[in-house]
Design a protein around this motif. Structure first.
Motif, PDB file in Angstrom:
ATOM      1  N   HIS A 184       1.952 -45.515 -14.927  1.00 17.08           N
ATOM      2  CA  HIS A 184       2.594 -46.396 -16.549  1.00 17.08           C
ATOM      3  C   HIS A 184       3.576 -45.189 -16.662  1.00 17.08           C
ATOM      4  N   SER A 289       5.107 -52.401 -23.836  1.00 21.27           N
ATOM      5  CA  SER A 289       5.726 -50.647 -23.049  1.00 21.27           C
ATOM      6  C   SER A 289       5.356 -51.319 -21.160  1.00 21.27           C
ATOM      7  N   ASP A 316       0.921 -58.095 -16.325  1.00 17.76           N
ATOM      8  CA  ASP A 316       0.708 -57.231 -17.269  1.00 17.76           C
ATOM      9  C   ASP A 316       0.031 -57.529 -18.403  1.00 17.76           C
TER      10      ASP A 316
END
Ligand code: URP
Ligand code: ZN
Ligand code: ZN
Length: 474
Positions: A184, A289, A316
């Motif tokens: 990430h 995010s 996600d």
């Protein structure tokens, strides 16, 4: 042979071919394609339909600990039910190591949550939050041997971020054991600096989530992640990429000969930061995010899907209820964006969005759709050829699509545990209508007929990226 199930008259698509064929299923696997399939216990007529491998969503968060007083909206029952109804037969949630605790402990708890609850098959990635000597030296290598062959590390979130040294140490375990690291990419220090500036100005509404995580924050971290992977000499997956500048980092690394896989998600095609501007804190519904960007970035992500910068299209899915003190509107989150839990639901809408907006608009063809949503996931994360394709010997995990149905997304008609969809009102054409898992019909003509517990845990082999052939990168 007497088949358990045959699917007749459909148009079958794999990542390489589209052809008319009948499929015979026996003992949970595809036993025959074409030829005489007359002797069958059950027959499905797929005339005018597409017969595709069941979707594999390789980036999903279910029942993940998310901080004091915050509860994720999906458990394994609701999360896999929603995935199944959206045409998926396997999902890969993340098992989070709590700081200071062994990974095995988290895995034991996670397996207990999933056991007997699932409507799809599941397989777990690990999240390494505390790469202690014991974790790096003993636990991770043993877990890779046990079939947990991928782990995610974070460059952001105060309590999850790893230092560059810790990331390198984790990558080194991957190098030695043949595991795959997912990163990430957002620079936490830069985000904290921007949060400080925003708070000093009283700028604390949900929209500030987007402006404290600008593209530069993601681009810098992406550059650093591919550089660290180059130093450690490991392949790498950059998850949830949102914009062209980060894509360019991936492309540059590939030109240097690095094996870097890019993943993007529906939110970066369909949402923008303007969605976070909603009245009455409604923008909290879109806080994830990296944040959604702008129309130019949406176009960039489409371009990346078309040109092969992205090999993975995942959801996600990270659901929190909106109108809930344990969700987006928790007491602190209702006052300051910094405390709004990050993540949005999307496991059920991932495939219809890419089908309607990608295949039916001619941006990608049906084989590319299958590659991006099932075959590449199986290859990259060690499930291929058992899953992710339609071939003799593969698990009979199949989604039958009606390309002619048009429906508006309405959360009331979805099956997750959240109380909203970020895509409410979006009109999509082409929906999965029948889903078969391991030869068993789980969804028939849009109705759930399978049982909780029909889905099983699947351990994985090592990534096909490691065997030198790089099937995905060509
Ligand atoms: O906002 C997001 N994406 N939440 C899920 C956790 C993660 O970083 O993937
Ligand atoms: Zn992430
Ligand atoms: Zn995620």
């Amino acid at each position: 042979m007497r088949f358990d199930l045959v699917i007749l008259n459909g148009t079958v698509a794999t990542a390489s071919d589209v052809f008319s064929a009948d499929i015979g299923i026996k003992d949970g696997v595809i036993a025959q394609i074409g030829g005489d399939l007359a002797d069958a216990a059950e027959t499905i007529d797929a005339s005018g339909k597409y017969v595709l491998p069941g979707g594999i969503d390789s980036h999903v968060h279910i029942a993940q600990p998310s901080g004091e007083g915050i509860v994720m909206a999906d458990d394994f029952e609701s999360g896999t039910r929603s995935a199944l109804m959206g045409g998926n037969t396997t999902i890969m949630p993340f098992c989070l190591q709590e700081k200071g605790r062994p990974l095995r402990e988290a895995l034991k708890a996670y397996h207990a949550l999933a056991e007997g609850q699932c409507y799809t098959d599941v397989s777990f990635h690990l999240i390494v939050s505390d790469p202690s000597d014991a974790v790096l030296g003993q636990e991770l290598p043993a877990l890779v041997e046990d079939g947990y062959t991928s782990f995610k590390v974070f460059m952001t979130y105060e309590d999850l971020r790893l230092s560059d040294g810790q990331i390198l140490a984790t990558m080194d375990v991957a190098r030695r054991t043949g595991a795959l690291v997912m990163v990430h990419c957002e620079n936490e220090d830069a985000i904290r600096y921007l949060i400080g500036r925003h708070e000093a100005e009283g700028n604390v509404a949900p929209t500030a989530h987007a402006s404290t995580r600008p593209i530069a924050v993601e681009r810098e971290a992406t550059h650093r992640a591919v550089s660290l992977a180059e130093v450690a000499d490991v392949p790498l997956v950059i998850v949830h990429v949102s914009n062209r500048e980060s894509m360019e980092e991936i492309e540059r690394a590939r030109k240097r000969g690095r094996k870097v896989i890019g993943e993007t998600c529906p939110q970066y095609l369909m949402l923008t930061s303007a969605d976070l501007d909603g009245m009455d804190w409604e923008g909290a519904k879109f806080v994830c995010s990296p944040p959604p960007r702008d129309v130019t970035s949406q176009e960039a992500c489409w371009d990346g899907l078309e040109r092969g910068v992205f090999d993975l299209f995942s959801s996600d899915h990270c659901p929190f209820r909106y109108d809930d003190t344990a969700g987006k509107l928790n007491p602190k989150g209702a006052k300051n964006f910094r405390h709004i839990p990050n993540g949005i639901p999307g496991v059920e809408t991932r495939l219809p969005i890419l089908f309607s907006e990608g295949v039916l608009t001619g941006r990608i063809d049906l084989s590319r759709f299958v590659a991006l949503t099932a075959t590449n996931q199986a290859k990259i994360y060690g499930l291929y050829p058992r899953k992710g394709t339609i071939a003799v010997g593969a698990d009979a995990d199949i989604a039958i699509w009606n390309p002619g149905i048009t429906r508006c997304v309405r959360h009331a008609e979805l099956h997750d545990g959240a109380d909203y969809s970020p895509y409410e009102g979006l009109e999509l054409t082409g929906w999965p209508i029948t889903v078969v898992l391991g030869g068993k019909v789980m969804v028939r003509d849009g109705k759930l007929v399978g049982k909780r517990g029909d889905g099983r845990y699947r351990s994985r082999s090592r990534s096909a990226l490691l065997d030198g052939r790089s099937p995905v990168l060509g």
